[in-house]
Design an enzyme around this catalytic site. Sequence first.
Site, PDB file in Angstrom:
ATOM      1  N   LYS A  83     -22.363  18.511  -4.858  1.00 27.00           N
ATOM      2  CA  LYS A  83     -21.231  18.608  -3.929  1.00 27.00           C
ATOM      3  C   LYS A  83     -21.780  18.531  -2.508  1.00 27.00           C
ATOM      4  O   LYS A  83     -22.612  19.339  -2.101  1.00 27.00           O
ATOM      5  CB  LYS A  83     -20.489  19.923  -4.150  1.00 27.00           C
ATOM      6  CG  LYS A  83     -19.354  20.130  -3.158  1.00 27.00           C
ATOM      7  CD  LYS A  83     -18.521  21.345  -3.514  1.00 27.00           C
ATOM      8  CE  LYS A  83     -17.435  21.581  -2.484  1.00 27.00           C
ATOM      9  NZ  LYS A  83     -16.603  22.745  -2.811  1.00 27.00           N
ATOM     10  N   LYS A  87     -19.129  15.020  -5.928  1.00 29.93           N
ATOM     11  CA  LYS A  87     -17.997  15.238  -5.023  1.00 29.93           C
ATOM     12  C   LYS A  87     -18.454  15.125  -3.583  1.00 29.93           C
ATOM     13  O   LYS A  87     -19.470  15.721  -3.253  1.00 29.93           O
ATOM     14  CB  LYS A  87     -17.447  16.641  -5.293  1.00 29.93           C
ATOM     15  CG  LYS A  87     -16.294  17.032  -4.415  1.00 29.93           C
ATOM     16  CD  LYS A  87     -15.911  18.458  -4.715  1.00 29.93           C
ATOM     17  CE  LYS A  87     -14.832  18.874  -3.737  1.00 29.93           C
ATOM     18  NZ  LYS A  87     -14.617  20.294  -3.748  1.00 29.93           N
TER      19      LYS A  87
END
Length: 333
Positions: free
Chosen positions: A200, A254
């Site tokens: 992420k 992400k």
Amino acid sequence: MTTGRYPATRFRRTRSSDALRRLTRQETLSVDDLIWPVFVMEGENGRDPIASMPEVARLTIDNVVRAAEEAAGLGIPAICLFPYIDPSLKTEDCAEAWSADNLSNRAVRAIKAAVPEIAVMTDIALDPYNINGHDGYVVDGEIVNDKTVEALVKMALAQAEAGADILGPSDMMDGRIGAMRAALEDAGHVNVSILSYAAKYASAFYGPFRDAVGASGALKGDKKTYQMDPGNSDEALRLVERDLIEGADMVMVKPGMPYLDICRRVKDAFGAPTYAYQVSGEYAMLMGAAERGWLDGPRVMEESLLAFKRAGCDGILTYFAPEMARVLTARQG
Ligand code: PBG
């Protein structure tokens, strides 16, 4: 791979009709690939539109249950809950995060009671409950790791207890997957899955989401000491490997579209179930342009989601999930 010379080889032959294009297509998108993120708020029969995310709204639990019924009807396998926590419940110790009856846990129970067949995914991070908007505890201006992991484990257990099928740790603390997995095993929750937000990035594409969960105002500073630097890709592989070893069942990259190279590297290196999160800013970008008539909305929606399949993803968390599912279902007739 060998390719003959023109005119023995004419690439346009296999593109010359819809039938040939369908026969030779490598990747397709299916409703089975979709996870639908939804925002939950307190109240009854409420729907608060989110200005920076056209057609997305925060829903009260009764309406989230309706959304889950709709999703199940469309064949969407999973729904992912993000709570909008009242500012009065945001504290320094974040105790609301693992309260058995917090908004998220009540929503999980309500969905599992009404639509048991849909998988419910939850979010594990302190930010909705934290007075300063960070995913971890802040001590003397620093986001501390190990004390945060203890809190995240309590959240994981409360969510598993409520009936969550898939836990989504989105906090990026070190060691949290191993700690959660051990606690879940101890408590007998052996089949609760973990979809780790393994890679992420510290991204500006999360802006509209922070509006949606009411975290924009609360957040002091940035998340760069725990989320990844956008310049790194080898580190993503090391994080994914670490999380898989610690007990993650599935891993996520992400944001999505700006990080398709990472999706491909992760899939090739580990062959594990790999997901991308097409985040709020990506959705806002496409919807914003479509609303102005600058892009063809349905076509860019599908093309952007198919790109994740091509990059090796097994599925996508996307705010387009119900709309994409409707298009795919209608096409099947
Ligand atoms: C927070 C969290 C974020 C998102 C999912 N979980 C935002 C952040 O890290 O600040 C972003 C999702 C989106 O932008 O759609 N733990």
